[in-house]
Structures are given as structure tokens and as C-alpha cells.
Design a protein around this motif. Structure first.
Motif, PDB file in Angstrom:
ATOM      1  N   HIS A  62      -0.101   1.018  24.168  1.00  0.00           N
ATOM      2  CA  HIS A  62      -1.014   2.033  23.654  1.00  0.00           C
ATOM      3  C   HIS A  62      -1.331   1.809  22.180  1.00  0.00           C
ATOM      4  N   GLY A  66      -7.918   7.784  27.459  1.00  0.00           N
ATOM      5  CA  GLY A  66      -6.687   7.769  26.664  1.00  0.00           C
ATOM      6  C   GLY A  66      -6.756   6.745  25.539  1.00  0.00           C
ATOM      7  N   SER A  67      -7.321   5.581  25.845  1.00  0.00           N
ATOM      8  CA  SER A  67      -7.461   4.537  24.830  1.00  0.00           C
ATOM      9  C   SER A  67      -8.411   4.982  23.727  1.00  0.00           C
ATOM     10  N   GLY A  78      -3.332  11.069  23.814  1.00  0.00           N
ATOM     11  CA  GLY A  78      -4.079  10.052  24.559  1.00  0.00           C
ATOM     12  C   GLY A  78      -3.210   9.400  25.614  1.00  0.00           C
ATOM     13  N   LEU A  79      -1.978   9.080  25.236  1.00  0.00           N
ATOM     14  CA  LEU A  79      -1.084   8.441  26.204  1.00  0.00           C
ATOM     15  C   LEU A  79      -0.665   9.426  27.284  1.00  0.00           C
ATOM     16  N   GLN A  80      -0.572  10.708  26.903  1.00  0.00           N
ATOM     17  CA  GLN A  80      -0.188  11.717  27.896  1.00  0.00           C
ATOM     18  C   GLN A  80      -1.164  11.706  29.070  1.00  0.00           C
ATOM     19  N   LEU A  81      -2.439  11.542  28.771  1.00  0.00           N
ATOM     20  CA  LEU A  81      -3.438  11.500  29.845  1.00  0.00           C
ATOM     21  C   LEU A  81      -3.175  10.312  30.768  1.00  0.00           C
ATOM     22  N   ILE A  82      -2.777   9.174  30.181  1.00  0.00           N
ATOM     23  CA  ILE A  82      -2.538   7.968  30.978  1.00  0.00           C
ATOM     24  C   ILE A  82      -1.207   8.069  31.720  1.00  0.00           C
ATOM     25  N   ALA A 102      -8.951   7.628  33.245  1.00  0.00           N
ATOM     26  CA  ALA A 102      -7.812   8.116  32.455  1.00  0.00           C
ATOM     27  C   ALA A 102      -7.427   7.090  31.394  1.00  0.00           C
ATOM     28  N   GLN A 142      -2.246  10.244  19.118  1.00  0.00           N
ATOM     29  CA  GLN A 142      -1.890   9.081  19.945  1.00  0.00           C
ATOM     30  C   GLN A 142      -1.174   9.525  21.210  1.00  0.00           C
ATOM     31  N   LEU A 200      -8.694  18.111  25.933  1.00  0.00           N
ATOM     32  CA  LEU A 200      -7.854  17.606  27.022  1.00  0.00           C
ATOM     33  C   LEU A 200      -7.362  18.739  27.917  1.00  0.00           C
ATOM     34  N   SER A 206       3.671  16.687  24.453  1.00  0.00           N
ATOM     35  CA  SER A 206       3.393  15.487  23.666  1.00  0.00           C
ATOM     36  C   SER A 206       3.345  15.798  22.178  1.00  0.00           C
TER      37      SER A 206
END
Lengths: 315, 280, 300
Positions: C41, C192-193, C26-30, C188, C23, C152, C238
């Protein structure tokens, strides 16, 4: 039909509390373009603070003033130590810090005072606290509106609770007072100038830091008023009341037009009524989503809100 | 003066006509016209607040003009999105340097090739041979550009930790990575010492001569502008008050007045009035 | 406690760590990659989890699929695609909004989604969705984590990856270089989602249950904490953040006061990180390893 009108009246009270919180969001966003995510927690802390002050034997009005000052100065300190160092560091850092602050306050209160709801020492309709107001009204929990001589509606079926009316009147009075303060006094004009044109305001001698502090102070003080009202209306306070009411109040501020004082009041009332209507028509599971549904609708269709003017985005 | 004057012999790359933009009631730029030929350096000067950067913003799509047209050769760019204009071949640098702070020097340049690598992301994720060669070429050209501006030894520095003068050069390298036809430089010499300015002048000259670009530059340093530019447009209060060769501009009474009239820029005004191209 | 007992006990926390780490990646990318604060998220994670569960419970028997490995793989795809679609629906309108508004809009969408899930009876409503077949396990979680991490890390070097980072650092400069900042941000957000959706699919098939609470704001905050505490700008940060958030409470199992107060310390760390060390705890650790720290930003 009567149901509808009844729900609207009921919604005014909860909407008024949202409105009082929304004023703080709106003012801070106006001057700093920051969503002070921790603002809802100031409302919660304020409710606790006043509650304990009253329990300690202070009369309610003194407790309220002390609460407003203490939480106000706390908000000023919060801005000084947590937001000010991040000015110019982009939008992300202060916003994340605000989320952190919100989390911190919520969990601190929970750790110190426990997560169980605590009873308020006084309730609005009876009790000693609002005794003097009570004496102005007939000594019942519910007032029946005067019967209209003739017409389509039988007003006798609509009851407006005492406390709801009082909360609504307080919200209107505070909003008017704030609007007057912002228009007629020098510090108030300073806040408006900063919201309109930060650089120009600095050039003509508006003290930047002091005005920001004042904005945070006023916002927090109003949140304390809201906290007291809500606490008395629900007869209890919890560490989580800040996050839910706070987020909804933010939605109210955006709905009315963030940065616009009467907008916060309008947004709060509309939201409160909408929620009450959902509950009234047996859709209460949708209640919590409603505020955000309205928020997103407004952001997408009319980002400047109901009463706001479209602003040009600076590049 | 030793400015190259093949003026008129080459076709115009960038053709701007009657650009006008109003902000509220204020007319920031009015009826601005300008042409940039290939392999030529054109100057845009004027007192502070004359609207020079606004003109750049209009040409590069940051603002949309209320009136007027922008053409790059045959392509109309008026009112297109900034990234579309950039892809068509107009690159720029910024007055207040805008490097990517989270990226290294080399990455800053490579980032400028992002759109040329569209549709290859999945392939380059798995390092498929189809794109491996392209990626290698990309890296080579990025390194070549860094060498061109003299930043080879700083490849792995964080971009914003570079000295000021080098940051400006990195912005130039980055802009050139988009393979532009026209390069717009917004005060490239600001904050540089005389030695650095001389190097920069050589660099800008070779962008024109070696790479064949048309260059339009905004600059406050009159000596720098007069030495480098074949043609100069002077802007004041959003309007063009003079166009011509450096010599003509220096003698133009309107220009002298515009500069001397503006109190803060008296020093520059004198330079405009008496500035001699002393070296090249 | 014997080694075997310890391992037995560790499996669930490790699964939680792996899922939180996915998770967070994924949020790190956003957040770290594109510079967008998503406060919703967990909602995409829940969408992925619910869809994947609905797939294995309702769709798979109808299609006659029984092979557990195939089912799990397909449910990962279903989880990723459904979260991707949800992310797309949210991002397309919301990305027009600036900074703070975007954060609030994502929060709003998450709340709406939670409300909607509570009202869908086919997936259990407020009671939650149970009786999901057990298809995933610790190896599944860790192999997926490794793959997502690897992908990633490579993604950063691709054209799109560079465009996303450039957009984060300076939108105007990025556009002036031909980067469509809107599509960079959209990509992104959507990727990320999708990663959150993958985490959701793994979760439901490991725990065999999911409730609307998984879409809660508090869950989203946990993921934000993981990314920020570890250091927004790096992937390893992350994962480190997820490790801290999951393992610290477990380690404090015998100390109830500390365990209850853990959110206070996490909140303090976030504020501290934002004020003094924006690169997160990871950069603090790096200081103890001078060589590694000097690699970046030093002369060569």
C-alpha cells in the motif's frame, strides 16, 4: 564471456542459500496453502542461534544440530499456537498473523541482540570450523578450475571460490536428501499425501497435525542450515537478513513451482544467478527489484512455476 | 397426491440439454437434460454423490460444461460467467449455506441488488435526488421480501447469528432480490424440523404461485419433494435414470434400485419407494 | 512546557497521524472491505506523493499556476489519479491470483516501484525529492481526513460498496447474485490506492520532501498494522489504529527502551487480535460501552 560464466558460478552460492530457505516455504505451502511469512525469520534466528552456540564452545556440527532442533521445535510451537487456531478462518487471518510473527521475531532479536551486524565466529575457507573440508582442497582461498587442453574458453580466467562450491554442494545434497525422505519414508509420504489430497490423506490415516508439525520442523531445520551457510559466507548476521533473503526465497519457491522440491532448488539458483548478473553488469541498483520482477512475471505467465504442474482450482 | 399438473400448458423457462462435465477422467454428469416451466416446481433427486449439486453448478456457471446447452427462454447461458447468468434471471441457494457473514440480514438482501444499482454509486454517495427514490424503493422491496419469508423482525441481526432454518429462508429472500425468473434451491429443507418444513413448503409454493417463478429444487426429504413437485428428475451416477410425476417416480424400479443399492440412503430409499403424500 | 510549545510540538505528529489515518482508511477498503491483503500500500502512497510533487515542482510553473489553494487541490487530484492508475496496473493482472499470491504480488510490485524510484534522477533518485513547496498544513490534512472518512462511510451503503463487502464474505454467493466479483475487487483496490495517493500528496506538501524509502515494505506493514490493530471491519478502527501507531511512539518519547521496542508490542497486538479478537481493539473498547455494542446484532 568469461564474465558471464564467472557470474553464473558466483550466483550459485547465493542461489543455493535462497534454495534452502525456499524449500521450507514450498513444503509449508504444499500442505497448508499458507505463505509462512515468518519463515525468513527462522533463517535469521537460526543463524544467530548457531553463531552463539559456536561461541559458547560447541563444535560447529553439534551447534548446527542443536540449532536445527531448537528452531525446528520453535517453528512447530509457532504453528500450534498461532496458525492452528486459525485453520478454517479463511486465508487472510493466518497470513496477517504470519506477517505479525515475522515482525515480532525481527524486532525481538533486534531488541535483545542489537541491530548491528554481528561477526560470525568462523568463516568457511579458513578458520577451524571447516578445517577438515579445507584439507581436502588446495590451501588457497580460490581454486582455479583445471585448464582445458584446447577450446574456445580459457578456463584459467574463471575462479570459483571454495566456499561457494561447498554451499552449492550442500544445497544439492540437502535437496536430494529431502526428496528421498519424501518419497521413501512413511512420514515423508504422509507430507506428500497431505499436499496432494488433504481429505483423502486423512481418510487413509495420515496423522494430520503431526504431519503438519513435521513439515514445519523440517522447513525450519533447513532454514537453519541456510542461516549457518549464509552467516559464514558473509561473515556476519543481522536481524534484517531474514526479511530480505526470506522474500527472495519465496520468489524462488514460486519461480520453481511452489510445492515442488527440485523446483525450489532450481528457482533459488536461477534467482541467485540473475542477481549476480545484475551486479556484474553494473545494474546493482536493480538487484533487489529483480527477484520480485521475476516473481510477478512467473505469477502472471506461469503461476504453477517452472517445474510445477497446473492444478485445478476447487470451488 | 395434490400436485398441480399444468404440465405442458406453459412454456419452458429453463431448458437444459445434454449437459456433460468431466473432472479429469471422471464423468461427473452425463447427458443431463431438464426443463423448468413457469409457475411450476420441479424436483431433482438422487442418492448422495449422484451429481445433483454439480448440475446446479453447471446451470449457474460455477463450472463450465464440456457439452450441452442451457437456455433461459430464448437466451443461451451455456458457459457464461456466473454473474452474467444470475443477471439473466437464474438465482440459486446453496446446500452449505453461503450468507454474507459480515452483513446484517437486511444488508444481505440489499447486497443482492448491487448490480441493479450499477453506475449510481457516485450519485448515492452524495444522496442525489435522482437515485434517492430508487434507493427507497429498493429498501422497500428488500423489506417486503424479508416479510415474505418471515424474517422482518430480524432485519438488524448479523446474518450468520440466525438459527439454521432462518438462514435458509434468508438465502431464499436474497436470491429473490435479484428478480429471477427461475429459482434453484439446493436442499432448502435440510436441517429443518417438520414444522419448519411445512412452512418452507408453503413458501416455495407461493414463490411459484404468487411470484410466478419456476422452481427447481434438490431435496433429500422425499415427503417434501413428493408433495411439492409436479415433475421429478432422478439422477444417479451422473445420469438421469427417471423422469416423471411423483407417482411414477415412486413406482419406478430403477429409482428404487438406485436408492436401495446405496447403503447409506436406505432410509430415504424406503421413503422413495413407499412415501405417500400425506399432507400438503 | 507551555501550551504554545506543546501545540508547536504537536503539529508534526498530528500531521503524521492524519496522513497515516488516510492511508489506513484506503487500505481498510481493500483489506477490511474487499478482504484482499495488499502488502504494497505504501507504494501507491509514494506514487501519489511523487506525482503530486513533480506536478507542483515541474508542471505547475510551466502552466503558470501560482495560487497555493488551487495548486494544492490540483496536486491532490494528481496524487489520487496517479495512484489510481498505478493501482489499476497492479490490480488488473494480480487480482487473477488467489489470496496469498496476491499479497506477495503486491509486495513485489511495491519493491519494483521502490527500485524504479531510486533510479529516476529527475525526482532525486536515492537522495530523495526535496524543495517541494509548502502547500499543505494541519487543517488541510484534517479536512481531507474528515472528507475521506465521510465518503467511505457512505460508500459502504452504495451498490458498489455492498458488492465489495459481499465479495469479501463469499465470492461464489456474490457471483450467484449477479455481482461481478472481479470488478468489485478491482474497484476496491483502485479506490483504496487513490486514497493512498491523496495521503501522499498531502505528505509531500507538508514535509516538503519524499524519498524512495516511503515505498518501502516496512511502511506498508505500518499501514497494515494500523488497519488490523484498530479492527479491520470498521473505518473508525483504522483511524484508531493510526492514532495508536503514531501517538504511542510520541508519548514514549522520554522512554527510549519502550520506544525502541514498540514494534514488538504492535506485532504482539496484531497476533493477539487475529487469534482472539478479529474485530480489533475497537471491539474491545466497544465492550465497555454496552449500549453501542448491542446496537448491531441485537434484536430490535
Amino acid at each position: 564471456m568469461f564474465d558471464l560464466i564467472q557470474y553464473i558460478f558466483d550466483g550459485l552460492a547465493v542461489g543455493s542459500v535462497y534454495a534452502l530457505i525456499a524449500l521450507g516455504y514450498s513444503m509449508v505451502f504444499g500442505v497448508l496453502q499458507l505463505v509462512n511469512f515468518a519463515h525468513g525469520e527462522l533463517f535469521m534466528v537460526g543463524a544467530y542461534f548457531v553463531m552463539y552456540a559456536i561461541s559458547l564452545g560447541l563444535p560447529w556440527h553439534l551447534a548446527l544440530v542443536v540449532g536445527m532442533c531448537c528452531v525446528g521445535f520453535f517453528a512447530v510451537a509457532m504453528e500450534r499456537f498461532c496458525y492452528k487456531p486459525l485453520r478454517g478462518a479463511g486465508k487472510l487471518a493466518p497470513l496477517i498473523t504470519a506477517v505479525g510473527l515475522s515482525l515480532l521475531l525481527q524486532n525481538l532479536v533486534q531488541a535483545i541482540l542489537g541491530s548491528n551486524p554481528q561477526s560470525y565466529p568462523a568463516t568457511l575457507p579458513d578458520g577451524t570450523v571447516f578445517g577438515f573440508i579445507k584439507s581436502l582442497f588446495p590451501p588457497v582461498d580460490q581454486v582455479t578450475l583445471p585448464q582445458l587442453p584446447e577450446g574456445l574458453f580459457d578456463w584459467g580466467q574463471i575462479v570459483v571460490r571454495h566456499r561457494d562450491l561447498l554451499i552449492f554442494v550442500v544445497a544439492i545434497a540437502v535437496t536430494l536428501g529431502l526428496e528421498l525422505f519424501l518419497r521413501k519414508t512413511r512420514p515423508g509420504q504422509g507430507i506428500r499425501a497431505l499436499a496432494l489430497q488433504p481429505n483423502a490423506a486423512r481418510l487413509v490415516g495420515v496423522p494430520f497435525d503431526r504431519t503438519i508439525s513435521l513439515t514445519f520442523f523440517i522447513g525450519a531445520a533447513l532454514a537453519v542450515v541456510a542461516g549457518l551457510l549464509q552467516g559464514m559466507a558473509d561473515n556476519q548476521v543481522t536481524p534484517y537478513m531474514g526479511i530480505s533473503s526470506g522474500l527472495k526465497a519465496f520468489a524462488a519457491a514460486v519461480l520453481g513451482g511452489i510445492g515442488v522440491i527440485p523446483g525450489a532448488l532450481l528457482g533459488g539458483l536461477v534467482l541467485g544467478i540473475a542477481e549476480r548478473l545484475l551486479v556484474g553488469y553494473d545494474l546493482s541498483t536493480y538487484k533487489d527489484g529483480a527477484a520480485f520482477f521475476i516473481l510477478i512475471l512467473v505469477l502472471l505467465l506461469r503461476p504453477q512455476g517452472l517445474l510445477g504442474k497446473a492444478r485445478m482450482v476447487k470451488v | 397426491m395434490n400436485s398441480t399438473s399444468n404440465h405442458g400448458s406453459s412454456e419452458f423457462l429453463l431448458k437444459v440439454e445434454n449437459l456433460t462435465i468431466r473432472f479429469g477422467g471422471l464423468v461427473a454428469v452425463q447427458n443431463f437434460s431438464l426443463r423448468v416451466p413457469a409457475r411450476q416446481i420441479v424436483g431433482l433427486i438422487g442418492p448422495n454423490g449422484a451429481g445433483k449439486t454439480t448440475v446446479f453448478n453447471l446451470m449457474t456457471g460455477v463450472y463450465k460444461p464440456n457439452q450441452g446447452t442451457v437456455y433461459l427462454q430464448e437466451t443461451e447461458l451455456t458457459g457464461r460467467g456466473a454473474h452474467v447468468i444470475a443477471r439473466s434471471g437464474v438465482a440459486r441457494t446453496f446446500q452449505n449455506i453461503r450468507l454474507f457473514a459480515g452483513l446484517t440480514v437486511l444488508e444481505n438482501v440489499i447486497a443482492a441488488a448491487s448490480w441493479q444499482r450499477r453506475g449510481q454509486s457516485v450519485a448515492s454517495l452524495f444522496a442525489l435526488p435522482a437515485v434517492a427514490l430508487k434507493e427507497k424503493k429498493l429498501l422497500e422491496s428488500a423489506r417486503k421480501l424479508l416479510e415474505f419469508v418471515g424474517l422482518s423482525s430480524y432485519e438488524n441481526w448479523e446474518a450468520t447469528s440466525l438459527p439454521y432454518g432462518l438462514q435458509r429462508k434468508l438465502e431464499i429472500a436474497r436470491a429473490m432480490m435479484t428478480n429471477p425468473k427461475v429459482l434453484l434451491l439446493d436442499e432448502p429443507a435440510a436441517g429443518m424440523n417438520p414444522t419448519e418444513k411445512d412452512e418452507l413448503a408453503k413458501l416455495v409454493r407461493s414463490i411459484c404461485d404468487v411470484h410466478g417463478l419456476g422452481v427447481l429444487l434438490i431435496e433429500h426429504d422425499m415427503k417434501f419433494v413428493m408433495n411439492l413437485c409436479a415433475n421429478i428428475t432422478v439422477l444417479d451416477h451422473g445420469e438421469v435414470i427417471a423422469v416423471g410425476s411423483p407417482l411414477e417416480i415412486q413406482k419406478n424400479p430403477k429409482v428404487i434400485e438406485a436408492y436401495l443399492g446405496a447403503e447409506e440412503t436406505t432410509g430415504e430409499g424406503t421413503a422413495a419407494a413407499s412415501g405417500q403424500g400425506s399432507h400438503s | 512546557m507551555t501550551v504554545q510549545e506543546f501545540l508547536q510540538y504537536s503539529i508534526l505528529p498530528l500531521i503524521f497521524f492524519g496522513i497515516t489515518a488516510i492511508q489506513a482508511l484506503g487500505l481498510q477498503l481493500i483489506l477490511g472491505g474487499a478482504g484482499l491483503l495488499s502488502l504494497g500500500h505504501a507504494a501507491f502512497y509514494a506514487v501519489g506523493g511523487y506525482s503530486a510533487a513533480a506536478f507542483t515542482v515541474y508542471a505547475a510553473p510551466a502552466l503558470g499556476l501560482t495560487d497555493p489553494t488551487l495548486l494544492m487541490l490540483l496536486s491532490l487530484v494528481v496524487g489520487a489519479l496517479s495512484a489510481l492508475a498505478a493501482g489499476f496496473l497492479v490490480a488488473v493482472p494480480c487480482l487473477r491470483l488467489q489470496g496469498d499470491y496476491l499479497a506477495m504480488a503486491t509486495l513485489g510490485f511495491a519493491e519494483i516501484l521502490g527500485t524504479a524510484l531510486k533510479n529516476i534522477d529527475a525526482v532525486g533518485g536515492t537522495r530523495g525529492f526535496g524543495n517541494i513547496p509548502k502547500l499543505s498544513s494541519l487543517p488541510w490534512v484534517f479536512v481531507t481526513l474528515a472528507l475521506v472518512w465521510w465518503a467511505l462511510a457512505r460508500f459502504r451503503r452504495t451498490g458498489l460498496g455492498m458488492a465489495i463487502q459481499a465479495t469479501r464474505d463469499d465470492e461464489i454467493a456474490a457471483r450467484s447474485l449477479g455481482i461481478s466479483t472481479y470488478s468489485a475487487k478491482l474497484s476496491a483496490f483502485v479506490i483504496g490506492s487513490a486514497i493512498a495517493g491523496i495521503a501522499g500528496a498531502l505528505y509531500v506538501h507538508a514535509v516538503q520532501f519524499i524519498s524512495p524509502d516511503e515505498a518501502d515494505f516496512s511502511r506498508s506493514v505500518i499501514i497494515v498494522l494500523a488497519v488490523v490493530i484498530g479492527g479491520m471491519t470498521s473505518l473508525s478502527g483504522s483511524v484508531l489504529g493510526a492514532l495508536i501507531l503514531v501517538v504511542v511512539p510520541e508519548a514514549l518519547r522520554h522512554n527510549d527502551t519502550l520506544r525502541e521496542q514498540r514494534m514488538i508490542y504492535f506485532a504482539l497486538i496484531v497476533i493477539f487480535v487475529m487469534l482472539f479478537s478479529p474485530k480489533g481493539l475497537q471491539s474491545l473498547f466497544m465492550r465497555f460501552m454496552p449500549k453501542a455494542a448491542q446496537q448491531r446484532g441485537g434484536t430490535r
